[in-house]
Design a protein around this motif. Structure first.
Motif, PDB file in Angstrom:
ATOM      1  N   VAL A 141       0.835  -1.201   0.000  1.00 40.62           N
ATOM      2  CA  VAL A 141       0.000   0.000   0.000  1.00 40.62           C
ATOM      3  C   VAL A 141       0.871   1.252   0.000  1.00 40.62           C
ATOM      4  O   VAL A 141       0.630   2.208  -0.750  1.00 40.62           O
ATOM      5  CB  VAL A 141      -0.943  -0.010   1.213  1.00 40.62           C
ATOM      6  CG1 VAL A 141      -1.673   1.334   1.338  1.00 40.62           C
ATOM      7  CG2 VAL A 141      -1.949  -1.145   1.097  1.00 40.62           C
ATOM      8  N   ALA A 142       1.899   1.273   0.834  1.00 36.63           N
ATOM      9  CA  ALA A 142       2.770   2.443   0.923  1.00 36.63           C
ATOM     10  C   ALA A 142       3.473   2.720  -0.398  1.00 36.63           C
ATOM     11  O   ALA A 142       3.563   3.875  -0.836  1.00 36.63           O
ATOM     12  CB  ALA A 142       3.798   2.234   2.033  1.00 36.63           C
ATOM     13  N   LEU A 143       3.965   1.679  -1.038  1.00 30.77           N
ATOM     14  CA  LEU A 143       4.693   1.872  -2.288  1.00 30.77           C
ATOM     15  C   LEU A 143       3.770   2.347  -3.405  1.00 30.77           C
ATOM     16  O   LEU A 143       4.195   3.084  -4.300  1.00 30.77           O
ATOM     17  CB  LEU A 143       5.394   0.572  -2.683  1.00 30.77           C
ATOM     18  CG  LEU A 143       6.534   0.170  -1.737  1.00 30.77           C
ATOM     19  CD1 LEU A 143       6.956  -1.270  -1.978  1.00 30.77           C
ATOM     20  CD2 LEU A 143       7.721   1.112  -1.886  1.00 30.77           C
ATOM     21  N   ALA A 144       2.494   1.959  -3.339  1.00 27.81           N
ATOM     22  CA  ALA A 144       1.531   2.438  -4.330  1.00 27.81           C
ATOM     23  C   ALA A 144       1.291   3.934  -4.186  1.00 27.81           C
ATOM     24  O   ALA A 144       1.038   4.635  -5.175  1.00 27.81           O
ATOM     25  CB  ALA A 144       0.214   1.673  -4.196  1.00 27.81           C
ATOM     26  N   THR A 145       1.373   4.440  -2.958  1.00 26.78           N
ATOM     27  CA  THR A 145       1.152   5.870  -2.737  1.00 26.78           C
ATOM     28  C   THR A 145       2.409   6.697  -2.991  1.00 26.78           C
ATOM     29  O   THR A 145       2.316   7.883  -3.319  1.00 26.78           O
ATOM     30  CB  THR A 145       0.667   6.128  -1.296  1.00 26.78           C
ATOM     31  OG1 THR A 145       1.696   5.734  -0.372  1.00 26.78           O
ATOM     32  CG2 THR A 145      -0.595   5.342  -0.999  1.00 26.78           C
ATOM     33  N   LEU A 146       3.586   6.083  -2.862  1.00 28.34           N
ATOM     34  CA  LEU A 146       4.828   6.841  -3.030  1.00 28.34           C
ATOM     35  C   LEU A 146       5.100   7.186  -4.484  1.00 28.34           C
ATOM     36  O   LEU A 146       5.590   8.276  -4.793  1.00 28.34           O
ATOM     37  CB  LEU A 146       6.011   6.035  -2.473  1.00 28.34           C
ATOM     38  CG  LEU A 146       6.220   6.052  -0.966  1.00 28.34           C
ATOM     39  CD1 LEU A 146       7.396   5.156  -0.587  1.00 28.34           C
ATOM     40  CD2 LEU A 146       6.452   7.467  -0.461  1.00 28.34           C
ATOM     41  N   GLY A 147       4.849   6.256  -5.382  1.00 27.53           N
ATOM     42  CA  GLY A 147       5.216   6.455  -6.774  1.00 27.53           C
ATOM     43  C   GLY A 147       4.103   7.068  -7.595  1.00 27.53           C
ATOM     44  O   GLY A 147       2.926   6.734  -7.423  1.00 27.53           O
ATOM     45  N   GLU A 148       4.471   7.984  -8.488  1.00 28.41           N
ATOM     46  CA  GLU A 148       3.526   8.499  -9.468  1.00 28.41           C
ATOM     47  C   GLU A 148       3.269   7.424 -10.522  1.00 28.41           C
ATOM     48  O   GLU A 148       4.025   6.452 -10.625  1.00 28.41           O
ATOM     49  CB  GLU A 148       4.092   9.763 -10.122  1.00 28.41           C
ATOM     50  CG  GLU A 148       4.381  10.903  -9.159  1.00 28.41           C
ATOM     51  CD  GLU A 148       3.130  11.456  -8.522  1.00 28.41           C
ATOM     52  OE1 GLU A 148       2.062  11.390  -9.174  1.00 28.41           O
ATOM     53  OE2 GLU A 148       3.208  11.943  -7.380  1.00 28.41           O
ATOM     54  N   PRO A 149       2.183   7.555 -11.322  1.00 27.82           N
ATOM     55  CA  PRO A 149       1.928   6.559 -12.372  1.00 27.82           C
ATOM     56  C   PRO A 149       3.139   6.369 -13.279  1.00 27.82           C
ATOM     57  O   PRO A 149       3.682   7.339 -13.810  1.00 27.82           O
ATOM     58  CB  PRO A 149       0.738   7.162 -13.133  1.00 27.82           C
ATOM     59  CG  PRO A 149       0.028   7.998 -12.113  1.00 27.82           C
ATOM     60  CD  PRO A 149       1.115   8.577 -11.251  1.00 27.82           C
TER      61      PRO A 149
END
Length: 245
Positions: A141-149
Motif C-alpha cells: 500500500v505504501a509503495l503504491a502511494t509513493l510512486g507516481e503513475p
C-alpha cells in the motif's frame, strides 16, 4: 545493492571486508539495513562520490539508510513510513525508508528499503502470528502511494522470509528481480564461516521494482576479504534500465 550489514556484530573484524566490497563493487545505489553510526562513517569514507539521506530521525542512523552516486542522481525528497515493523523493542525504529531521486534529464525514481521482523520475536513464538504478512501488505500500500503513475519504484531489503512477501508484493504489482529474470536465487543468509553456527540457508534478501524500469541482471554476491565476509548476509546487486515510453 541491498545489504543487511549486521549492526556492529564482529566489528571491527568485518571492517576491511566491508570496505573491500564497496571499493570493488561501488554500487550506484546502496540501501542498507542494521546500520549503526560506526558503519555509516565507514561507508561515507569509502563512497566519497555518493550522498545519503541526512535526517535526525533515529532510524536513519541506527536502522537503514540509502546512498546514491551524486554524479547520477540528486535528491528531491525523502521520508519514512510506519508499516508495522516495530513489534518489540529490538524492532521499534524499523520503518519503510525512502528517497526520491532525479537524474540529470529530470527522470525521477523512488528508492526504498525495509527490514521486516525477525521470525524469532516473542510474539511470533508464543502467539504464532506471522507479522511479515501484515508488513508486506502495508509495504504494498505504501509503495503504491509513493510512486507516481509509471514512475520507477524500487523496494529492497532484508524481508526475513520468502513465501508470503513474494505472494503479497507480487499481488501489489511489484516484481522481484529473481523471477523477473527467470533466476533461481542462491541463499542470502548466512555467510559461512563468518556466521558461526550451523544453520539452514535462507533466501530472505530481495529487490522489487515497478513502473517504467526493468531488471537487466541480478546477483547474490558471495564476497569475502580473506576469510571474513562483510556481513552475515550476502548483498544482492541488480542492474536496472529505465524503460520510459
Amino acid at each position: 545493492m541491498t545489504h543487511n550489514i549486521w549492526a556492529d556484530n564482529r566489528w571491527p573484524d568485518r571492517e576491511p571486508a566491508l570496505r573491500s566490497l564497496l571499493v570493488t563493487r561501488r554500487p550506484d545505489i546502496y540501501a542498507v539495513q542494521e546500520l549503526r553510526p560506526v558503519t555509516r562513517d565507514v561507508i561515507d569514507s569509502v563512497l566519497t562520490g555518493h550522498r545519503r539521506v541526512e535526517d535526525d530521525e533515529h532510524g536513519w542512523s541506527h536502522e537503514s539508510s540509502i546512498w546514491w552516486n551524486a554524479e547520477l542522481f540528486t535528491e528531491i525528497e525523502h521520508g519514512s513510513l510506519d508499516i508495522g515493523i516495530g513489534v518489540d523493542e529490538t524492532h521499534r525504529h524499523r520503518k519503510l525508508f525512502w528517497v526520491r531521486l532525479a537524474t540529470e534529464d529530470g527522470t525521477t525514481i523512488v528508492v526504498s528499503t525495509a527490514h521486516f521482523a525477525f521470525p524469532g520475536t516473542e510474539r511470533e513464538l508464543t502467539e504464532h502470528v506471522n507479522p511479515r504478512i501484515a508488513q508486506s501488505e502495508a509495504a504494498g500500500v505504501a509503495l503504491a502511494t509513493l510512486g507516481e503513475p509509471n514512475e520507477p519504484v524500487l523496494f529492497m531489503g532484508d524481508l526475513n522470509e520468502s513465501w508470503h512477501v513474494l505472494r503479497i508484493l507480487h499481488a501489489a504489482g511489484l516484481h522481484d528481480s529473481y523471477s523477473a529474470l527467470g533466476v533461481v536465487p542462491g541463499p542470502t543468509w548466512p555467510t559461512v564461516p563468518t556466521w558461526p553456527a550451523a544453520t539452514a540457508p535462507w533466501v530472505i534478501d530481495f529487490q522489487f521494482h515497478r513502473g517504467s524500469v526493468r531488471a537487466l541482471t541480478t546477483e547474490v554476491v558471495d564476497f569475502f576479504h580473506g576469510d571474513i565476509a562483510p556481513s552475515d548476509h550476502k548483498p544482492v546487486v541488480t542492474t536496472y534500465g529505465f524503460d520510459i515510453k
